[in-house]
Design an enzyme around this catalytic site. Structure first.
Site, PDB file in Angstrom:
ATOM      1  N   ASP A  60      14.496  -0.896   1.454  1.00 30.75           N
ATOM      2  CA  ASP A  60      15.164  -1.051   2.738  1.00 30.75           C
ATOM      3  C   ASP A  60      16.066  -2.285   2.673  1.00 30.75           C
ATOM      4  O   ASP A  60      17.181  -2.212   2.179  1.00 30.75           O
ATOM      5  CB  ASP A  60      14.109  -1.149   3.840  1.00 30.75           C
ATOM      6  CG  ASP A  60      14.681  -1.118   5.249  1.00 30.75           C
ATOM      7  OD1 ASP A  60      15.916  -1.159   5.410  1.00 30.75           O
ATOM      8  OD2 ASP A  60      13.894  -1.081   6.210  1.00 30.75           O
ATOM      9  N   LYS A  63       0.813  -1.182   0.000  1.00 35.08           N
ATOM     10  CA  LYS A  63       0.000   0.000   0.000  1.00 35.08           C
ATOM     11  C   LYS A  63       0.861   1.252   0.000  1.00 35.08           C
ATOM     12  O   LYS A  63       0.409   2.342  -0.319  1.00 35.08           O
ATOM     13  CB  LYS A  63      -0.904   0.049   1.235  1.00 35.08           C
ATOM     14  CG  LYS A  63      -1.929  -1.029   1.325  1.00 35.08           C
ATOM     15  CD  LYS A  63      -2.739  -0.876   2.596  1.00 35.08           C
ATOM     16  CE  LYS A  63      -3.622  -2.081   2.806  1.00 35.08           C
ATOM     17  NZ  LYS A  63      -4.289  -2.030   4.107  1.00 35.08           N
ATOM     18  N   GLY A  64       2.108   1.110   0.377  1.00 36.28           N
ATOM     19  CA  GLY A  64       2.961   2.258   0.636  1.00 36.28           C
ATOM     20  C   GLY A  64       3.222   3.202  -0.510  1.00 36.28           C
ATOM     21  O   GLY A  64       3.405   4.394  -0.302  1.00 36.28           O
ATOM     22  N   GLU A  93       8.265   2.019  -5.827  1.00 36.36           N
ATOM     23  CA  GLU A  93       8.358   1.654  -4.418  1.00 36.36           C
ATOM     24  C   GLU A  93       8.309   2.885  -3.537  1.00 36.36           C
ATOM     25  O   GLU A  93       8.770   3.956  -3.945  1.00 36.36           O
ATOM     26  CB  GLU A  93       9.692   0.934  -4.151  1.00 36.36           C
ATOM     27  CG  GLU A  93       9.647  -0.557  -4.307  1.00 36.36           C
ATOM     28  CD  GLU A  93       9.038  -1.264  -3.113  1.00 36.36           C
ATOM     29  OE1 GLU A  93       8.205  -0.673  -2.391  1.00 36.36           O
ATOM     30  OE2 GLU A  93       9.378  -2.434  -2.905  1.00 36.36           O
ATOM     31  N   ASP A  94       7.795   2.725  -2.328  1.00 34.53           N
ATOM     32  CA  ASP A  94       7.864   3.802  -1.350  1.00 34.53           C
ATOM     33  C   ASP A  94       9.258   3.866  -0.742  1.00 34.53           C
ATOM     34  O   ASP A  94       9.840   4.929  -0.609  1.00 34.53           O
ATOM     35  CB  ASP A  94       6.793   3.662  -0.265  1.00 34.53           C
ATOM     36  CG  ASP A  94       6.816   2.304   0.448  1.00 34.53           C
ATOM     37  OD1 ASP A  94       7.554   1.385   0.028  1.00 34.53           O
ATOM     38  OD2 ASP A  94       6.069   2.152   1.432  1.00 34.53           O
ATOM     39  N   ASP A 140       3.824   3.367   6.626  1.00 32.57           N
ATOM     40  CA  ASP A 140       2.996   3.199   7.813  1.00 32.57           C
ATOM     41  C   ASP A 140       3.713   2.512   8.967  1.00 32.57           C
ATOM     42  O   ASP A 140       4.788   1.941   8.820  1.00 32.57           O
ATOM     43  CB  ASP A 140       1.769   2.360   7.470  1.00 32.57           C
ATOM     44  CG  ASP A 140       2.103   0.880   7.318  1.00 32.57           C
ATOM     45  OD1 ASP A 140       1.521   0.066   8.059  1.00 32.57           O
ATOM     46  OD2 ASP A 140       2.935   0.527   6.465  1.00 32.57           O
ATOM     47  N   ARG A 143      -0.023   6.730   7.217  1.00 26.77           N
ATOM     48  CA  ARG A 143       0.092   6.786   5.756  1.00 26.77           C
ATOM     49  C   ARG A 143      -0.353   8.139   5.209  1.00 26.77           C
ATOM     50  O   ARG A 143       0.149   8.600   4.194  1.00 26.77           O
ATOM     51  CB  ARG A 143      -0.749   5.689   5.093  1.00 26.77           C
ATOM     52  CG  ARG A 143      -0.223   4.293   5.274  1.00 26.77           C
ATOM     53  CD  ARG A 143      -1.000   3.322   4.372  1.00 26.77           C
ATOM     54  NE  ARG A 143      -0.794   1.938   4.729  1.00 26.77           N
ATOM     55  CZ  ARG A 143       0.248   1.204   4.339  1.00 26.77           C
ATOM     56  NH1 ARG A 143       1.173   1.735   3.594  1.00 26.77           N
ATOM     57  NH2 ARG A 143       0.343  -0.052   4.704  1.00 26.77           N
ATOM     58  N   LYS A 193      17.036   3.345   1.562  1.00 26.54           N
ATOM     59  CA  LYS A 193      17.701   3.171   2.854  1.00 26.54           C
ATOM     60  C   LYS A 193      18.801   2.129   2.687  1.00 26.54           C
ATOM     61  O   LYS A 193      18.641   0.961   3.022  1.00 26.54           O
ATOM     62  CB  LYS A 193      16.694   2.719   3.910  1.00 26.54           C
ATOM     63  CG  LYS A 193      17.257   2.743   5.322  1.00 26.54           C
ATOM     64  CD  LYS A 193      16.348   2.076   6.335  1.00 26.54           C
ATOM     65  CE  LYS A 193      15.068   2.823   6.575  1.00 26.54           C
ATOM     66  NZ  LYS A 193      14.293   2.212   7.713  1.00 26.54           N
TER      67      LYS A 193
END
Length: 179
Positions: A102, A42-43, A98-99, A158, A164, A130
């Protein structure tokens, strides 16, 4: 919600500027093409909307949902395909939106899935990168911002489905997610 934020890292104006910069680059890189844009739920929904407004191309938009966090603040290293795409990617150029990249494990999972399905090319446009969190060797092709190894929320990201809707990306105070 604002009281739970230790520090705002990227405000709306900064995010808009990043979307504009990357949208222009994607438009140049894919001139004359019609790529499949694959938004990771959802990001990445806000990032997808803002970035695509800056892309001057015909695109096919798809959504995929993979999970590795399962409600926590750290990746569980177990990737789950929650919602698959419907389009055939065979011989198509795919841009994954992508949000945050990581650990890289979810991204590697998606890229492997798309390769197995015959995608012609796969690139990644992420709002946040990141690098300190990487567990696998993988890089994004288009990066809005590099971010330090902190737990960030807002603008689609989130913690337990909260935050969000913040209009910025900020560091979540540790006392909010630790007991």
């Amino acid at each position: 919600m604002d009281n739970d934020i230790q520090e705002v890292l990227f405000d709306q104006a900064s995010i808009h500027n990043a979307a504009s910069r990357l949208g222009q680059k994607i438009t140049q890189d894919y001139a004359g093409e019609k790529p499949i844009v694959l938004s990771v739920l959802k990001g990445a929904y806000l990032w997808t909307a803002d970035l695509l407004r800056e892309v001057d191309l015909y695109v096919d938009l798809e959504f995929i949902n993979v999970s590795s966090y399962h409600g926590g603040v750290k990746s569980t290293d177990e990737i789950t395909l929650v919602t698959d795409i419907r389009s055939d990617v065979k011989n198509r150029q795919v841009i994954i939106l992508e949000d945050i990249v990581d650990t890289g494990q979810s991204l590697l999972f998606m890229k492997d899935l798309l390769r197995k399905r015959g995608a012609k090319s796969i690139k990644v446009a992420t709002l946040l990168d990141k690098k300190e969190g990487r567990k696998v060797s993988i890089d994004a092709d288009y990066v809005g911002f590099d971010v330090r190894n902190e737990f960030v929320v807002g603008y689609g990201l989130d913690y337990k489905e909260m935050y969000r809707n913040l209009p910025y990306v900020g560091i979540l105070k540790k006392e909010v997610y630790t007991d």
